[in-house]
Design an enzyme around this catalytic site. Structure first.
Site, PDB file in Angstrom:
ATOM      1  N   ASP A 164      -3.029  -5.334  -6.776  1.00 37.79           N
ATOM      2  CA  ASP A 164      -3.146  -6.671  -6.170  1.00 37.79           C
ATOM      3  C   ASP A 164      -4.593  -7.166  -6.201  1.00 37.79           C
ATOM      4  OD1 ASP A 164      -0.505  -7.099  -5.696  1.00 37.79           O
ATOM      5  OD2 ASP A 164      -0.565  -6.781  -3.541  1.00 37.79           O
ATOM      6  N   LYS A 197       2.850 -11.400  -8.981  1.00 39.92           N
ATOM      7  CA  LYS A 197       1.987 -11.800  -7.867  1.00 39.92           C
ATOM      8  C   LYS A 197       0.796 -10.875  -7.652  1.00 39.92           C
ATOM      9  CE  LYS A 197       5.477 -12.158  -4.846  1.00 39.92           C
ATOM     10  NZ  LYS A 197       6.236 -12.569  -3.657  1.00 39.92           N
ATOM     11  N   ALA A 237       4.083  12.145  -9.708  1.00 43.18           N
ATOM     12  CA  ALA A 237       4.319  13.540  -9.300  1.00 43.18           C
ATOM     13  C   ALA A 237       3.265  14.028  -8.317  1.00 43.18           C
ATOM     14  CB  ALA A 237       4.361  14.445 -10.526  1.00 43.18           C
ATOM     15  N   HIS A 279      11.969  -8.026   4.157  1.00 39.28           N
ATOM     16  CA  HIS A 279      10.589  -8.505   4.218  1.00 39.28           C
ATOM     17  C   HIS A 279      10.422  -9.707   5.142  1.00 39.28           C
ATOM     18  CE1 HIS A 279      10.411  -6.038   0.629  1.00 39.28           C
ATOM     19  NE2 HIS A 279       9.109  -6.171   0.569  1.00 39.28           N
TER      20      HIS A 279
HETATM   21  N1  LIG Z   1       2.110  -7.997  -5.932  1.00 48.04           N
HETATM   22  C1  LIG Z   1       3.324  -7.581  -5.690  1.00 48.04           C
HETATM   23  O1  LIG Z   1       4.291  -8.122  -6.197  1.00 48.04           O
HETATM   24  C2  LIG Z   1       3.530  -6.412  -4.796  1.00 48.04           C
HETATM   25  C3  LIG Z   1       4.788  -5.825  -4.721  1.00 48.04           C
HETATM   26  C4  LIG Z   1       4.963  -4.722  -3.914  1.00 48.04           C
HETATM   27  C5  LIG Z   1       3.917  -4.235  -3.174  1.00 48.04           C
HETATM   28  N2  LIG Z   1       2.706  -4.847  -3.250  1.00 48.04           N
HETATM   29  C6  LIG Z   1       1.599  -4.361  -2.448  1.00 48.04           C
HETATM   30  O2  LIG Z   1       1.332  -3.008  -2.737  1.00 48.04           O
HETATM   31  C7  LIG Z   1       0.732  -2.414  -1.600  1.00 48.04           C
HETATM   32  C8  LIG Z   1       1.343  -1.075  -1.354  1.00 48.04           C
HETATM   33  O3  LIG Z   1       1.264  -0.304  -2.525  1.00 48.04           O
HETATM   34  P1  LIG Z   1       1.112   1.273  -2.504  1.00 48.04           P
HETATM   35  O4  LIG Z   1       2.097   1.860  -1.582  1.00 48.04           O
HETATM   36  O5  LIG Z   1       1.087   1.707  -3.919  1.00 48.04           O
HETATM   37  O6  LIG Z   1      -0.289   1.468  -1.753  1.00 48.04           O
HETATM   38  P2  LIG Z   1      -1.724   1.968  -2.250  1.00 48.04           P
HETATM   39  O7  LIG Z   1      -2.136   1.309  -3.483  1.00 48.04           O
HETATM   40  O8  LIG Z   1      -2.604   1.875  -1.071  1.00 48.04           O
HETATM   41  O9  LIG Z   1      -1.494   3.505  -2.591  1.00 48.04           O
HETATM   42  C9  LIG Z   1      -1.104   4.382  -1.566  1.00 48.04           C
HETATM   43  C10 LIG Z   1      -1.982   5.643  -1.532  1.00 48.04           C
HETATM   44  O10 LIG Z   1      -1.668   6.455  -2.661  1.00 48.04           O
HETATM   45  C11 LIG Z   1      -2.874   6.822  -3.344  1.00 48.04           C
HETATM   46  N3  LIG Z   1      -2.462   7.047  -4.722  1.00 48.04           N
HETATM   47  C12 LIG Z   1      -2.228   6.107  -5.676  1.00 48.04           C
HETATM   48  N4  LIG Z   1      -1.715   6.677  -6.784  1.00 48.04           N
HETATM   49  C13 LIG Z   1      -1.627   8.025  -6.540  1.00 48.04           C
HETATM   50  C14 LIG Z   1      -1.156   9.134  -7.298  1.00 48.04           C
HETATM   51  N5  LIG Z   1      -0.627   8.995  -8.511  1.00 48.04           N
HETATM   52  N6  LIG Z   1      -1.237  10.362  -6.724  1.00 48.04           N
HETATM   53  C15 LIG Z   1      -1.721  10.512  -5.471  1.00 48.04           C
HETATM   54  N7  LIG Z   1      -2.143   9.489  -4.699  1.00 48.04           N
HETATM   55  C16 LIG Z   1      -2.104   8.255  -5.234  1.00 48.04           C
HETATM   56  C17 LIG Z   1      -3.811   5.697  -3.035  1.00 48.04           C
HETATM   57  O11 LIG Z   1      -5.169   6.093  -3.093  1.00 48.04           O
HETATM   58  C18 LIG Z   1      -3.446   5.331  -1.610  1.00 48.04           C
HETATM   59  O12 LIG Z   1      -4.108   6.175  -0.709  1.00 48.04           O
HETATM   60  C19 LIG Z   1       0.927  -3.388  -0.456  1.00 48.04           C
HETATM   61  O13 LIG Z   1      -0.301  -4.030  -0.206  1.00 48.04           O
HETATM   62  C20 LIG Z   1       1.917  -4.382  -0.993  1.00 48.04           C
HETATM   63  O14 LIG Z   1       1.734  -5.680  -0.462  1.00 48.04           O
HETATM   64  C21 LIG Z   1       2.493  -5.916  -4.047  1.00 48.04           C
HETATM   65 ZN   LIG Z   2       7.729  -5.097  -0.667  1.00 49.15          ZN
END
Ligand SMILES: NC(=O)c1ccc[n+]([C@@H]2O[C@H](COP(=O)([O-])OP(=O)(O)OC[C@H]3O[C@@H](n4cnc5c(N)ncnc54)[C@H](O)[C@@H]3O)[C@@H](O)[C@H]2O)c1
Ligand SMILES: [Zn+2]
Length: 396
Positions: free
Chosen positions: A111, A144, A173, A259
């Site tokens: 994002d 988005k 993984a 949501h």
């Molecule tokens: N733009 C869109 O259409 C859309 C859709 C869905 C979600 N989102 C957004 O995405 C965010 C949530 O995404 P998220 O859950 O990926 O959160 P995030 O990006 O914060 O990742 C979660 C945690 O996992 C860690 N991480 C990432 N990849 C890893 C891997 N392969 N192995 C180990 N750790 C890893 C990150 O450092 C972080 O601590 C929210 O802000 C949400 O609004 C956006």
């Molecule tokens: Zn969502």
């Protein structure tokens, strides 16, 4: 005047993405060669886990890049992070088209990097490599970008699909189990709105999918691969829904299921709740509202609660038990949906209706159910919590 711009973007499924012999990561969107230095933005965990392999990949392939590392977690999804990325794009002399940055990380990094790319020179192409389950099945499919602002989720953002997205299932993984479960919250949403088969996969294999991180480890060629089927169904379901309404000109979106009430709880509880965890609770809350209205069989509601638990996700939270907060969340959503509730409620697993007339009293009754669910969960033995639905008699 009117002008039309058609967008086309590819979502490529690949494996061994950091193997220097796999050309996908270095490929320019639409072909051609890079015209200078490209920014590679890495999530901090990706840096820790794969930083060495990623550097080796670009070095061996002779691709000029510079790296920057960004923190994951929604508290870091800020306009400051976007400016930081923009600043790096500027310093390395990013071109209008021929040096598209690459973002390797979860939904937060995507994002932030996506928003920076969409603002820089009024928009440059970029490449996204999502590394979380949530990022792969949700953010990666859509158009988005955005950041949280003044306590509101995604209040600032843009529509800017990158021309190229790469998905490598093996990257998830390494996810902590909690993260994986959070991603399954969004998969659960997809199953409930349109894919009964996907719901059955979660119902049958939930705990295994979590423990195995959807890798189908040990599966023989040709044998069932529930992890792969889950990811494929979730991505294609999302793509199908988004394709017909990419710019959200129609504000009735079934993908917004779960949501409506969750964003406010999620923001209030930051960083306690992860996105998919809050979404799963939002799905349960909607199922409760639907059952209370007689739209959904109570047996189906309990089945949804049961599967949520089988995925190791909590069904309730004090925020959902707070009727005033739920009323405020609905009011916020109505603003976002231009004066309408457009609330998706389930009528069966995989089927939904929109309603526009949910009342405050209905929210109070549903919140009181969520309070009971919370009390039941808190008192339940964690070992058995995942295996059974709440005692029906004890709940409204
Ligand atoms: N733009 C869109 O259409 C859309 C859709 C869905 C979600 N989102 C957004 O995405 C965010 C949530 O995404 P998220 O859950 O990926 O959160 P995030 O990006 O914060 O990742 C979660 C945690 O996992 C860690 N991480 C990432 N990849 C890893 C891997 N392969 N192995 C180990 N750790 C890893 C990150 O450092 C972080 O601590 C929210 O802000 C949400 O609004 C956006
Ligand atoms: Zn969502």
């Amino acid at each position: 005047m009117t002008a039309t711009k058609e967008v086309a973007y590819e979502i490529v499924m690949t494996s061994d993405i950091f193997d220097p012999d796999n050309p996908e990561l270095g490929k320019m969107p639409g072909g051609g060669v890079s015209g200078g230095t490209r920014l590679v933005a890495l999530d901090e965990d990706i840096e820790r886990l794969f930083g060495g392999r990623i550097r080796r990949y670009f070095t061996i392939n002779g691709i000029a890049v510079e790296y920057m590392v960004l923190a994951g977690g929604d508290e870091h999804k800020t306009i400051d992070a976007v400016l930081e990325v923009s600043s790096r794009l500027n310093r390395i002399g990013t071109h209008r088209v021929s040096t598209p940055p690459i973002g390797i990380g979860g939904g937060v990094l995507q994002d932030v990097v996506g928003m920076a790319a969409s603002l820089y020179r009024r928009g440059i192409p970029y490449v996204r490599v999502p590394t979380t389950l949530l990022g792969q099945i949700d953010g990666a499919v859509g158009a988005k970008t955005g950041v949280n602002f003044e306590g509101a989720r995604n209040r600032l953002g843009t529509f800017a699909p990158p021309p190229r997205t790469l998905i490598d299932r093996s990257l998830i993984a390494t996810l902590p189990e909690r993260q994986l479960r959070s991603g399954l919250g969004e998969v659960l949403k997809m199953a409930l709105i349109k894919d009964a088969r996907l719901f059955e996969l979660l119902e049958q294999h939930g705990p295994h999918l979590v423990a195995d991180r959807l890798q189908d480890s040990g599966a023989l060629p040709g044998s069932p691969q529930p992890g792969l089927e889950v990811i494929r169904r979730a991505i294609s379901g999302m793509a199908e829904e988004l394709q017909k309404n990419l710019w959200e000109t129609d504000l009735q979106r079934i993908v917004d299921f779960g949501h409506t009430f969750s964003p406010l709880v999620e923001m209030r509880a930051l960083p306690e709740l992860q996105h998919g965890e809050a979404v799963a609770m939002g799905c349960v809350y909607s199922a409760v509202l639907a059952a209370n209205r007689g739209l959904l069989d109570t047996g189906q509601r309990d089945r949804i609660i049961d599967v949520t638990r089988r995925l190791g996700l909590a069904c309730s939270h004090p925020g959902f038990a707070d009727a005033d907060l739920m009323k405020q969340a609905l009011a916020d959503t109505v603003q976002h949906r231009n004066g309408h509730q457009h609330l998706t409620l389930p009528t069966a697993v995989g089927e939904t209706v929109f309603v526009d007339d949910i009342t405050g009293t209905e929210l109070e009754i549903a919140s009181s159910y969520m309070a009971d669910l919370l009390a039941w969960t808190t008192n339940a033995d964690p070992a058995t919590e995942a295996a059974s639905a709440p005692p029906a008699g004890g709940l409204r």
